[in-house]
Design a protein around this motif. Structure first.
Motif, PDB file in Angstrom:
ATOM      1  N   ASP A   1     150.247  31.440  28.588  1.00 57.93           N
ATOM      2  CA  ASP A   1     149.107  30.711  28.066  1.00 57.93           C
ATOM      3  C   ASP A   1     147.920  31.639  27.805  1.00 57.93           C
ATOM      4  OD1 ASP A   1     147.952  28.454  27.196  1.00 57.93           O
ATOM      5  OD2 ASP A   1     147.279  27.766  29.166  1.00 57.93           O
ATOM      6  N   ALA A   2     146.939  31.126  27.063  1.00 56.60           N
ATOM      7  CA  ALA A   2     145.792  31.958  26.634  1.00 56.60           C
ATOM      8  C   ALA A   2     144.825  32.260  27.776  1.00 56.60           C
ATOM      9  CB  ALA A   2     145.053  31.194  25.537  1.00 56.60           C
ATOM     10  N   PRO A   3     144.022  33.312  27.617  1.00 56.10           N
ATOM     11  CA  PRO A   3     143.022  33.634  28.655  1.00 56.10           C
ATOM     12  C   PRO A   3     141.954  32.554  28.796  1.00 56.10           C
ATOM     13  CG  PRO A   3     142.911  35.199  26.788  1.00 56.10           C
ATOM     14  CD  PRO A   3     144.029  34.276  26.502  1.00 56.10           C
ATOM     15  N   HIS A   4     141.545  32.284  30.043  1.00 58.13           N
ATOM     16  CA  HIS A   4     140.417  31.374  30.268  1.00 58.13           C
ATOM     17  C   HIS A   4     139.386  32.081  31.144  1.00 58.13           C
ATOM     18  CE1 HIS A   4     141.865  30.474  34.313  1.00 58.13           C
ATOM     19  NE2 HIS A   4     143.018  29.991  33.852  1.00 58.13           N
ATOM     20  N   ILE A   5     138.275  31.394  31.444  1.00 62.14           N
ATOM     21  CA  ILE A   5     137.197  32.121  32.123  1.00 62.14           C
ATOM     22  C   ILE A   5     137.516  32.428  33.586  1.00 62.14           C
ATOM     23  CG2 ILE A   5     135.371  31.390  30.533  1.00 62.14           C
ATOM     24  CD1 ILE A   5     134.351  29.532  32.755  1.00 62.14           C
ATOM     25  N   GLY A   6     138.546  31.764  34.148  1.00 64.20           N
ATOM     26  CA  GLY A   6     138.993  32.148  35.491  1.00 64.20           C
ATOM     27  C   GLY A   6     139.581  33.556  35.458  1.00 64.20           C
ATOM     28  N   HIS A   7     140.404  33.828  34.440  1.00 62.44           N
ATOM     29  CA  HIS A   7     140.937  35.190  34.274  1.00 62.44           C
ATOM     30  C   HIS A   7     139.789  36.171  34.009  1.00 62.44           C
ATOM     31  CE1 HIS A   7     144.434  32.749  32.403  1.00 62.44           C
ATOM     32  NE2 HIS A   7     144.760  33.017  33.642  1.00 62.44           N
TER      33      HIS A   7
ATOM     34  N   GLY B   1     160.134  36.412  33.761  1.00 66.21           N
ATOM     35  CA  GLY B   1     160.225  35.240  34.633  1.00 66.21           C
ATOM     36  C   GLY B   1     160.441  33.940  33.879  1.00 66.21           C
ATOM     37  N   LEU B   2     160.716  32.918  34.663  1.00 70.77           N
ATOM     38  CA  LEU B   2     161.090  31.616  34.116  1.00 70.77           C
ATOM     39  C   LEU B   2     159.937  30.931  33.393  1.00 70.77           C
ATOM     40  CD1 LEU B   2     163.736  30.185  34.145  1.00 70.77           C
ATOM     41  CD2 LEU B   2     163.140  29.109  36.320  1.00 70.77           C
ATOM     42  N   LYS B   3     158.743  31.111  33.947  1.00 70.22           N
ATOM     43  CA  LYS B   3     157.570  30.452  33.376  1.00 70.22           C
ATOM     44  C   LYS B   3     157.351  30.901  31.926  1.00 70.22           C
ATOM     45  CE  LYS B   3     152.727  30.306  34.840  1.00 70.22           C
ATOM     46  NZ  LYS B   3     152.006  29.710  35.966  1.00 70.22           N
ATOM     47  N   VAL B   4     157.451  32.204  31.701  1.00 72.12           N
ATOM     48  CA  VAL B   4     157.257  32.749  30.355  1.00 72.12           C
ATOM     49  C   VAL B   4     158.448  32.378  29.466  1.00 72.12           C
ATOM     50  CG1 VAL B   4     157.079  34.897  29.024  1.00 72.12           C
ATOM     51  CG2 VAL B   4     155.796  34.636  31.161  1.00 72.12           C
ATOM     52  N   GLN B   5     159.656  32.464  30.046  1.00 74.35           N
ATOM     53  CA  GLN B   5     160.852  32.127  29.271  1.00 74.35           C
ATOM     54  C   GLN B   5     160.761  30.683  28.760  1.00 74.35           C
ATOM     55  OE1 GLN B   5     164.609  33.481  31.004  1.00 74.35           O
ATOM     56  NE2 GLN B   5     165.588  31.602  30.314  1.00 74.35           N
ATOM     57  N   ARG B   6     160.317  29.767  29.627  1.00 78.42           N
ATOM     58  CA  ARG B   6     160.227  28.361  29.211  1.00 78.42           C
ATOM     59  C   ARG B   6     159.098  28.130  28.207  1.00 78.42           C
ATOM     60  NH1 ARG B   6     161.632  24.987  34.655  1.00 78.42           N
ATOM     61  NH2 ARG B   6     163.783  25.708  34.797  1.00 78.42           N
ATOM     62  N   ALA B   7     157.986  28.839  28.383  1.00 80.96           N
ATOM     63  CA  ALA B   7     156.887  28.698  27.416  1.00 80.96           C
ATOM     64  C   ALA B   7     157.364  29.159  26.040  1.00 80.96           C
ATOM     65  CB  ALA B   7     155.682  29.523  27.852  1.00 80.96           C
ATOM     66  N   ALA B   8     158.142  30.241  26.018  1.00 75.34           N
ATOM     67  CA  ALA B   8     158.658  30.756  24.754  1.00 75.34           C
ATOM     68  C   ALA B   8     159.573  29.726  24.101  1.00 75.34           C
ATOM     69  CB  ALA B   8     159.421  32.058  25.006  1.00 75.34           C
ATOM     70  N   GLU B   9     160.473  29.147  24.920  1.00 71.50           N
ATOM     71  CA  GLU B   9     161.385  28.121  24.376  1.00 71.50           C
ATOM     72  C   GLU B   9     160.587  26.971  23.774  1.00 71.50           C
ATOM     73  OE1 GLU B   9     163.839  27.173  27.757  1.00 71.50           O
ATOM     74  OE2 GLU B   9     164.819  29.150  27.632  1.00 71.50           O
ATOM     75  N   ALA B  10     159.552  26.521  24.502  1.00 74.28           N
ATOM     76  CA  ALA B  10     158.752  25.385  24.034  1.00 74.28           C
ATOM     77  C   ALA B  10     158.044  25.729  22.723  1.00 74.28           C
ATOM     78  CB  ALA B  10     157.728  25.002  25.089  1.00 74.28           C
TER      79      ALA B  10
ATOM     80  N   GLN C   1     156.830  35.711  22.420  1.00 71.10           N
ATOM     81  CA  GLN C   1     155.789  35.008  23.184  1.00 71.10           C
ATOM     82  C   GLN C   1     154.892  36.026  23.910  1.00 71.10           C
ATOM     83  OE1 GLN C   1     155.110  31.629  23.821  1.00 71.10           O
ATOM     84  NE2 GLN C   1     153.574  32.107  25.370  1.00 71.10           N
ATOM     85  N   ALA C   2     155.539  37.013  24.518  1.00 69.57           N
ATOM     86  CA  ALA C   2     154.795  38.018  25.282  1.00 69.57           C
ATOM     87  C   ALA C   2     153.906  38.854  24.357  1.00 69.57           C
ATOM     88  CB  ALA C   2     155.762  38.920  26.044  1.00 69.57           C
ATOM     89  N   ASP C   3     154.456  39.273  23.215  1.00 75.37           N
ATOM     90  CA  ASP C   3     153.670  40.087  22.272  1.00 75.37           C
ATOM     91  C   ASP C   3     152.412  39.342  21.844  1.00 75.37           C
ATOM     92  OD1 ASP C   3     155.430  42.166  22.268  1.00 75.37           O
ATOM     93  OD2 ASP C   3     156.418  41.636  20.370  1.00 75.37           O
ATOM     94  N   ARG C   4     152.636  38.066  21.495  1.00 76.33           N
ATOM     95  CA  ARG C   4     151.543  37.266  20.957  1.00 76.33           C
ATOM     96  C   ARG C   4     150.434  37.065  22.014  1.00 76.33           C
ATOM     97  NH1 ARG C   4     153.013  31.655  17.976  1.00 76.33           N
ATOM     98  NH2 ARG C   4     154.221  33.109  16.718  1.00 76.33           N
ATOM     99  N   THR C   5     150.846  36.657  23.212  1.00 82.60           N
ATOM    100  CA  THR C   5     149.824  36.303  24.204  1.00 82.60           C
ATOM    101  C   THR C   5     149.206  37.544  24.834  1.00 82.60           C
ATOM    102  OG1 THR C   5     151.176  34.379  24.613  1.00 82.60           O
ATOM    103  CG2 THR C   5     149.335  34.716  26.094  1.00 82.60           C
TER     104      THR C   5
END
Ligand code: MSP
Length: 499
Positions: free
Chosen positions: A15-21, A52-61, A69-73
């Motif tokens: 997911d995209a950066p937010h102000i917590g990051h 990891g699974l979290k990134v793999q699933r975000a990519a699938e979605a 997905q990784a390159d883009r984010t």
């Protein structure tokens, strides 16, 4: 010369950066900039966590491959930090080849040293936290909502339980290994509560780094991720570079990932035969409406939105000053705006504008020298001591509060002496010289938080070079504004915000 190697957590690319990051990265940026002023040899690292699974699933979605997905984010994180003026020395990605080698080397060493064994994992897993969840921490609601998933697979386990004593010895030997103190106690509590062995490989996913001794296994994403800190300074590839930087390593983390950084990671380093254990500086969460800012809570704020409203430095300052390092902090637009108007528009901005305008009306635009024995010299010395101590304790909000005392006292001094009522001549020259000198010191002390604005102010005072290139403590000593410099007027540095 001291070395100062500071790391941020590497951010998931689901997911995209937010102000917590941004909060983590800006605290690190300000503290490392302070260390650069001290003349330390600094290395500031950030990056992205891409397996990891979290990134793999975000990519699938999103209909992408995990790497797409990784390159883009990853790019979005890199760009966000650039827009915020972050001076990181490196941006690491866990999909880089050098990182594969480093993870494989570290884990192979732990395996060869007899700390990793094969067994069956049967238990719960939280994909959003990428963490194994003990049976007694799982509720019916967690299962029904899908927050945890059942997992049964052949894994390799790390003998974490065998490291309790060594971890406790380390805590005893290094009383400042984790700050603030409360988080140190939390980590100690975890260790004293008893450690269980943890699974470090997976067979049911393939988006990860292959385990060299077991075909079909990839490393559990957390060990892959943690090792980035070692990869960046040459672990497994350049021993000299690694030995140069590793003894000074410090991790800047949010409290959500304390267990991984303060317990699991040092134990793994011990298992792999690495000598120095990292220090950790732990901060709380930014809360919006009482809840941690997160994707699932639908309360994310992007840094770009606040930069639109406050400008880069307005955002940097208000966040660093208003959310003290350590506890949780509620953030709101109103509070940040109030902080901006009070400290930046009314105090710093106003002092600069006033001084520059008066130098033009009373001294023909040529900045006069200060009085070497003026009482503001003592204020500046105390402010420096307090700010330096706070930066050293990783407390940017306290350091900025101290720095702003010099601004406040200088504004009060002008209020009391009323140079606008004085006739041109040496008397008004001294008063304005004192104000310019106070501003010079403020530019140096505040530039870790608001580098671009301090540079602009520095230029307007007619000073050469950059506040960023000054050396502390020397540059904070009263009396160095040379006088005879051309002072330039300009638009308000921090226009007051309405609404
Ligand atoms: N990828 C892991 C970290 C691996 S480090 C070897 C991870 N990533 S994350 O993107 O979910 O969050 C990383 C960090 O972002 C947190 O530890 C924290 O520093 C910061 N924050 C994320 N949300 C935050 C808030 N709401 N408030 C403050 N910091 C927050 O965990």
């Amino acid at each position: 010369m001291s070395r100062y190697y500071l790391t941020t957590p590497i951010f998931y690319v689901n997911d995209a950066p937010h102000i917590g990051h941004a909060y983590t990265v800006l605290n690190g940026d300000a503290v490392t900039r302070w260390h650069r002023l001290l003349g330390d040899d600094v290395y500031y690292l950030t990056g992205t966590d891409e397996h990891g699974l979290k990134v793999q699933r975000a990519a699938e979605a999103n209909g992408l491959s995990p790497l797409e997905q990784a390159d883009r984010t990853s790019r979005r994180f890199r760009e966000a930090w650039k827009e915020l003026g972050v001076a990181n020395d490196e941006f690491i990605r866990t999909t880089e080849l050098r990182h594969y080698r480093s993870v494989q080397t570290l884990m192979q060493r732990a395996y060869d040293n007899g700390h990793i064994y094969s067994a069956v994992y049967d238990g719960w897993y939280s994909v959003s936290d990428e963490a194994y969840v003990p049976e007694d921490e799982v509720s019916e609601a967690d299962i029904e909502s899908g927050r945890v998933e059942r997992m049964t697979e052949e894994n390799y386990f790390f003998k974490l339980s065998a490291f309790e004593d060594r971890l406790l010895e380390w805590f005893e030997a290094e009383p400042r290994n984790i700050t603030p103190e409360g988080y140190r106690n939390e980590a100690l509590g975890i260790i004293r509560g008893g450690l269980r062995d943890i699974s470090v490989t997976r067979t049911s996913i393939d988006w990860g780094i292959p385990v060299p001794w077991a075909e079909g296994h990839v490393f559990y994403v957390w060990y892959d991720a943690l090792t980035n800190y070692a990869t960046a300074v040459g672990y497994g590839a350049d021993q000299e570079r690694f030995s140069t930087w590793w003894p000074s390593v410090r991790h800047l983390i949010g409290k959500d990932i304390l267990r991984f950084h303060c317990v699991y990671w040092p134990a793994m380093l011990m298992a792999a035969g690495v000598d120095h254990m990292p220090r950790c500086h732990v901060h709380g969460w930014l809360l919006v409406g009482g809840a941690k800012m997160s994707k699932s809570a639908f309360n994310q704020i992007s840094p770009a939105d606040l930069v639109d409203d406050f400008g880069v430095d307005g955002f940097r300052y208000s966040l660093l000053r208003d959310a003290p390092f350590g506890p949780d902090s509620e953030v709101s637009h109103e509070a940040l705006q109030h902080r901006y108007n009070t400290d930046l528009a009314n105090n710093f901005g106003n002092l600069l504008q006033r001084a520059v305008t008066l130098v033009h009306s009373k001294c023909g635009g040529v900045g006069p020298a200060p009085d070497p024995d003026h009482p503001l010299a003592d204020v500046a010395a105390r402010v420096y001591a307090d700010a330096a101590a706070a930066w050293d304790r990783f407390q940017p909000s306290v350091a900025l509060e101290a720095t702003w005392r010099l601004i406040r006292d200088t504004n009060e001094y002008l209020q009391a002496t009323e140079p606008w009522k004085m006739d041109p001549g040496p008397l008004v020259g001294k008063v304005l010289g004192n104000a310019l000198e106070a501003l010079r010191i403020v530019c140096v002390l505040a530039c870790p938080a608001i580098p671009a604005s301090c540079q602009t102010a520095w230029d307007r005072l007619g000073l050469a070079g950059s506040p960023l290139d000054q050396r502390l403590p020397g540059a904070a000593v009263w009396g160095q504004y040379p006088g005879g410099l051309t002072v330039t007027a300009g638009d308000p540095l921090f226009p007051r915000l309405k609404g």
